[in-house]
Design an enzyme around this catalytic site. Structure first.
Site, short mmCIF file in Angstrom:
data_model
loop_
_atom_site.label_atom_id
_atom_site.label_comp_id
_atom_site.label_asym_id
_atom_site.label_seq_id
_atom_site.Cartn_x
_atom_site.Cartn_y
_atom_site.Cartn_z
N THR A 29 -75.92 29.78 -0.58
CA THR A 29 -75.88 28.62 0.31
C THR A 29 -76.91 28.78 1.42
O THR A 29 -77.23 29.90 1.79
CB THR A 29 -74.45 28.56 0.92
N ARG A 58 -64.37 20.12 -7.11
CA ARG A 58 -64.04 21.09 -6.05
C ARG A 58 -65.03 20.92 -4.89
O ARG A 58 -66.22 20.79 -5.07
CB ARG A 58 -64.12 22.51 -6.61
N ASP A 63 -66.48 24.78 1.74
CA ASP A 63 -66.45 24.72 3.20
C ASP A 63 -67.69 24.08 3.81
O ASP A 63 -67.64 23.59 4.94
CB ASP A 63 -66.30 26.13 3.78
N THR A 118 -71.53 30.99 5.16
CA THR A 118 -71.72 31.11 3.72
C THR A 118 -70.72 32.12 3.19
O THR A 118 -70.46 33.14 3.84
CB THR A 118 -73.14 31.58 3.36
N1 ASP Z 1 -69.50 28.58 0.85
C1 ASP Z 1 -69.97 28.03 -0.37
C2 ASP Z 1 -68.81 27.36 -1.07
O1 ASP Z 1 -67.75 27.93 -1.14
C3 ASP Z 1 -70.56 29.05 -1.28
C4 ASP Z 1 -71.66 29.87 -0.66
O2 ASP Z 1 -71.66 30.13 0.52
O3 ASP Z 1 -72.57 30.26 -1.37
O4 ASP Z 1 -68.99 26.29 -1.58
#
Ligand code: ASP
Length: 357
Positions: A225, A253, A256, A276
Site C-alpha cells: 500500500t 472486501r 482500512d 499500511t
Molecule cells: N492495509 C491494506 C489493506 O488491508 C493492505 C496494505 O497495507 O498493504 O487493505
C-alpha cells in the site's frame, strides 16, 4: 485541587513516555526525527511487510529506492513551490499508483476471484474534510477520485460503480481492467490459492478473506500500500493512502485505507497519519485516529504515540503493519512491527532519505 490535578497529569504523561521509551531500542523502531524545514514536512510509505534483507534482489531494491525518492522529492518540491499539503500528498501518491512496484493503482494485488479492487482516501487537517473511495475497478488514480469526492461532492465515501460514475462525471481517467494486471501479483495470487488448497495450509482462516497466521508472513503479502503525509507552508496537515488491499481478499472486501480514522487521518491540531498493514486490525483499532487522539489528550510526542499504537496495541491484538506520522511542527514518527516498511522522508536539510528495513 487544580495543582494536584496538574501534578497527576504530568506524572501520567511522564509514565507514558517512559513506557514507550523503554521499548525504543528494539530492532525496527525508528528513532525520533528532529524537525525538518520548520515550515514544511513530507513523508511517504510504500507498504509494510516481510521485506527482510536478502528478500529483494539488489536490482529490485534499487528500483524501489529510486521510485520512493522520486515520489518524496516530487511531493516536497510541490510544497516548496507553495502548493498545499493536499497537492503534495496527491502528487506523490499518483507517482506510486502509476508504478507497478506498489500495491496501488497499477500493480494492485488480486482478489480471490482474480480481479483488482482499489481503495483510497485523503484527509485535510485544516477542516477535517475527507474523501474516500472503495471497490474501484477502472479508476487509474484512486487518490485523485478520493480528493474529488472530498472537494466536489457533499459526501465522504463513495464505492464501486457509483464512485466510478462520479469519476466519469468529474473527467477523472478511467482505464480498462487489464491496465492493473501484472505478472508478479498474478503469481502471488496463484501461490496463495495453491497454499489454501493444500491440506496442511494455515492460510484457511475462520475469518473469511483473512490468513491464519500473520498476514505479512506469506511471501505474497508484502503489502505495498502507498501513503503520504504532508505539512505545508500555511501549517496545514494532510494525509492520503491508496491500495489494492490484500491478496486473495474476498470480493467486496474493504480494508482500512479508505476508512477515515483507520488507515488515514489528519488534524491540524495534532498530526497526519497514513497506515499500511493488516487492514482488519487497523479498522478495529482505529489506528490512525488513535495516534491523533493520544497526541491530543496526552500530548504524547509523535514517535511515542505511533509506537504506542503499533508496537503495543496492534502488536498485542495480533495485527501487523506500520504508520508514517507528521505532527504540526514537522516532527516525523514512523513505526512498524513488520520486518520492513518502504518509506522516505525529507530531512532537516531538505534532503530525501529512503529506508526499507
Ligand atoms: N492495509 C491494506 C489493506 O488491508 C493492505 C496494505 O497495507 O498493504 O487493505
Amino acid at each position: 485541587m487544580k495543582k494536584s490535578l496538574t501534578v497527576i497529569a504530568t506524572l501520567v504523561l511522564l509514565t507514558n513516555i517512559c513506557v514507550v521509551a523503554q521499548k525504543g531500542d528494539k530492532p525496527g523502531i525508528v528513532q525520533l526525527q528532529g524537525p525538518q524545514n520548520p515550515m514544511l514536512g513530507f513523508v511517504i510509505h510504500g507498504g509494510a511487510g516481510v521485506i527482510s534483507k536478502g528478500s529483494l534482489t539488489p536490482e529490485k531494491e534499487k528500483e524501489f529506492r529510486a521510485k520512493l525518492e522520486e515520489a518524496v522529492l516530487a511531493g516536497y518540491r510541490a510544497l516548496q513551490a507553495g502548493k498545499s499539503s493536499l497537492d503534495a500528498v496527491e502528487i506523490a501518491i499518483r507517482i506510486m499508483e502509476d508504478s507497478p512496484l506498489f500495491n496501488a493503482g497499477k500493480g494492485a494485488v488480486f482478489t480471490h476471484d482474480g480481479k483488482n479492487e482499489l481503495d483510497a482516501s485523503i484527509m485535510n487537517g485544516k477542516d477535517l474534510s475527507a474523501g474516500s473511495v472503495a471497490g474501484l475497478r477502472h479508476v487509474k488514480n484512486p487518490i485523485t477520485l478520493a480528493r474529488a469526492v472530498m472537494e466536489k461532492s457533499p459526501h465522504v465515501m463513495m464505492i464501486g460503480e457509483g464512485a466510478e460514475k462520479f469519476a466519469a462525471e468529474q473527467k477523472i481517467e478511467l482505464v480498462d481492467e487489464k491496465y492493473f494486471w501484472t505478472q508478479h501479483r498474478w503469481d502471488a495470487l496463484q501461490e496463495v490459492l495453491k497454499e489454501e488448497a493444500s491440506p496442511r495450509s494455515n492460510v484457511q482462516s475462520p475469518k473469511p478473506g483473512l490468513h491464519g497466521g500473520k498476514a505479512s508472513e506469506l511471501p505474497s503479502n508484502r503489502f505495498g500500500t502507498v501513503g503520504a503525509v504532508a505539512l505545508d507552508k500555511d501549517g496545514n496537515l494532510a494525509s492520503g493512502t491508496s491500495t489494492g488491499g490484500m491478496t486473495n481478499k474476498k470480493y467486496g472486501r474493504v480494508g482500512d485505507a479508505p476508512i477515515i480514522g483507520a488507515g488515514t487521518y489528519a488534524n491540524n491540531a495534532t498530526c497526519a497519519v497514513s497506515g499500511t498493514g493488516w487492514g482488519e486490525y487497523f479498522i478495529r483499532l482505529t489506528v490512525a485516529r488513535d495516534i491523533s487522539a493520544l497526541m491530543e489528550y496526552t500530548a504524547l510526542p509523535v514517535q511515542y504515540a505511533a509506537d504506542r499504537v503499533i508496537k503495543t496495541k496492534l502488536q498485542n491484538a495480533g495485527g501487523d503493519g506500520g504508520v508514517i506520522v507528521l505532527d504540526k511542527f514537522g516532527n516525523i514518527g514512523m513505526s512498524f512491527n513488520s520486518e520492513g516498511m518502504y518509506r522516505a522522508y525529507i530531512d532537516k536539510d531538505g534532503k530525501p532519505v529512503v529506508a526499507i528495513y
